[in-house]
Scaffold this motif. Sequence first.
Motif, PDB file in Angstrom:
ATOM      1  N   ASP A 172      32.209  20.507   0.320  1.00 39.85           N
ATOM      2  CA  ASP A 172      32.298  20.810   1.756  1.00 39.85           C
ATOM      3  C   ASP A 172      30.940  20.617   2.428  1.00 39.85           C
ATOM      4  O   ASP A 172      30.826  19.980   3.483  1.00 39.85           O
ATOM      5  N   ILE A 173      29.903  21.196   1.803  1.00 38.75           N
ATOM      6  CA  ILE A 173      28.555  21.162   2.391  1.00 38.75           C
ATOM      7  C   ILE A 173      28.038  19.728   2.517  1.00 38.75           C
ATOM      8  O   ILE A 173      27.525  19.318   3.565  1.00 38.75           O
ATOM      9  N   VAL A 174      28.168  18.965   1.434  1.00 34.36           N
ATOM     10  CA  VAL A 174      27.645  17.597   1.421  1.00 34.36           C
ATOM     11  C   VAL A 174      28.389  16.704   2.417  1.00 34.36           C
ATOM     12  O   VAL A 174      27.772  15.905   3.125  1.00 34.36           O
ATOM     13  N   PRO A 207      17.551  14.430   3.251  1.00 34.94           N
ATOM     14  CA  PRO A 207      17.401  14.580   1.794  1.00 34.94           C
ATOM     15  C   PRO A 207      18.185  15.754   1.216  1.00 34.94           C
ATOM     16  O   PRO A 207      18.467  15.782   0.019  1.00 34.94           O
ATOM     17  N   LYS A 208      18.568  16.726   2.063  1.00 34.00           N
ATOM     18  CA  LYS A 208      19.308  17.883   1.574  1.00 34.00           C
ATOM     19  C   LYS A 208      20.752  17.543   1.192  1.00 34.00           C
ATOM     20  O   LYS A 208      21.470  18.388   0.669  1.00 34.00           O
ATOM     21  N   ILE A 209      21.174  16.316   1.437  1.00 35.43           N
ATOM     22  CA  ILE A 209      22.492  15.869   0.967  1.00 35.43           C
ATOM     23  C   ILE A 209      22.547  15.980  -0.553  1.00 35.43           C
ATOM     24  O   ILE A 209      23.583  16.273  -1.128  1.00 35.43           O
ATOM     25  N   PHE A 224      25.028  15.895  -8.024  1.00 29.68           N
ATOM     26  CA  PHE A 224      24.597  14.803  -7.150  1.00 29.68           C
ATOM     27  C   PHE A 224      25.381  14.871  -5.843  1.00 29.68           C
ATOM     28  O   PHE A 224      26.606  15.047  -5.858  1.00 29.68           O
ATOM     29  N   GLY A 225      24.674  14.720  -4.732  1.00 33.00           N
ATOM     30  CA  GLY A 225      25.348  14.817  -3.434  1.00 33.00           C
ATOM     31  C   GLY A 225      26.416  13.763  -3.240  1.00 33.00           C
ATOM     32  O   GLY A 225      27.542  14.055  -2.828  1.00 33.00           O
ATOM     33  N   CYS A 229      31.335  11.480  -1.010  1.00 31.56           N
ATOM     34  CA  CYS A 229      30.944  12.866  -1.264  1.00 31.56           C
ATOM     35  C   CYS A 229      31.861  13.598  -2.245  1.00 31.56           C
ATOM     36  O   CYS A 229      31.448  14.606  -2.832  1.00 31.56           O
ATOM     37  N   LEU A 230      33.086  13.122  -2.408  1.00 31.65           N
ATOM     38  CA  LEU A 230      34.058  13.892  -3.189  1.00 31.65           C
ATOM     39  C   LEU A 230      34.582  13.216  -4.447  1.00 31.65           C
ATOM     40  O   LEU A 230      35.073  13.899  -5.354  1.00 31.65           O
TER      41      LEU A 230
END
Length: 373
Positions: free
Chosen positions: A293-295, A38-40, A211-212, A324-325
Amino acid sequence: MSPTAQTSAMKGRVVFPFTAIVGQEEMKLALILNTIDPKIGGVMIMGDRGTGKSTTIRALADLLPEIAVVANDPFNSDPQDPELMSDGVREQVEQGVDPEVTRAKVQMVDLPLGATEDRVCGTIDIEKALSEGVKAFEPGLLAKANRGILYVDEVNLLDDHLVDVLLDSAASGWNTVEREGISIRHPARFVLVGSGNPEEGELRPQLLDRFGMHAEIHTVKEPALRVQIVEQRSEFDQNPPSFLEKYHSEQEELQKRIVTAQENLSSVNLDYELRVKISEVCSELDVDGLRGDIVTNRAAKALTAFEARKEVTVDDIRRVITLCLRHRLRKDPLESIDSGYKVEKAFARVFGVELPEDVNQSNGTSRKVGARN
């Protein structure tokens, strides 16, 4: 009839099975990865009307296994994890009192467009607080969504202030309500899913970036596939229990894979060189901040765990990086090049790989979600 089908039929809550949904692999993959981690940061789904957005999200919530919750707690507190407990439950545990535990389905909370901030965040009964000296809190939708899924249809039509509130809670995992000098905080960790139709307006870039992942879905064009979707829906409407039974084994298998992936996620390794190349792609695309980067790192690990592996590969990154990007790129209104295509080309240059021929049509998620390598 299987226990799952029987339970659904008895409760009168019959949901179309997730594994029966045809097509829209990009959306399904993004939702599964957010369920694993869920941290995405949630999913923004943009696409045509009538493409099964709501059906897919409800189907995912129904697929997920029951979770342990503290009985009669409005925040769905976890009986073990202090980070997912309300203040009242945490105090009980610290005093050595074992709370009563029950099991419940993962909540899927639908946020109505006309919702007020009090309805979303909860409100404090000032009169009771002044007269009785107690913090009388009326929980809102964020409390109900804790440890579940919060779905906002037509998120691009929602008031920007409310979207900010939702995104802040989704990122921090906590909701704080302050009224007249009284402050109450409770856990609000949920998978935020927004959907919308681009024809009705875009989200502001600052909000979109929060949003991730960003999935784009389109109406199925292939006639044979359209016929299959129509026939499936007709079969489900005529005899839901029979249709659920037909997909029971596939549903159980996918549920097990998601649970196993959640358990094994922490042991997945993403090589340092691959992490550097992910950041190189973000830098080349001039992505603001470090969320991209993180996601991408998190999503690649979640995909690896989902496929029961321990080492992230270049192909894993390829399959998630566009999701993601693509929504983090600066848009030139005069440019006709699709942002997803730009991400794929940058990925190919940095990683030195040839993209599959079908990548432009499938945005790098051409494999079937339910299939293993």
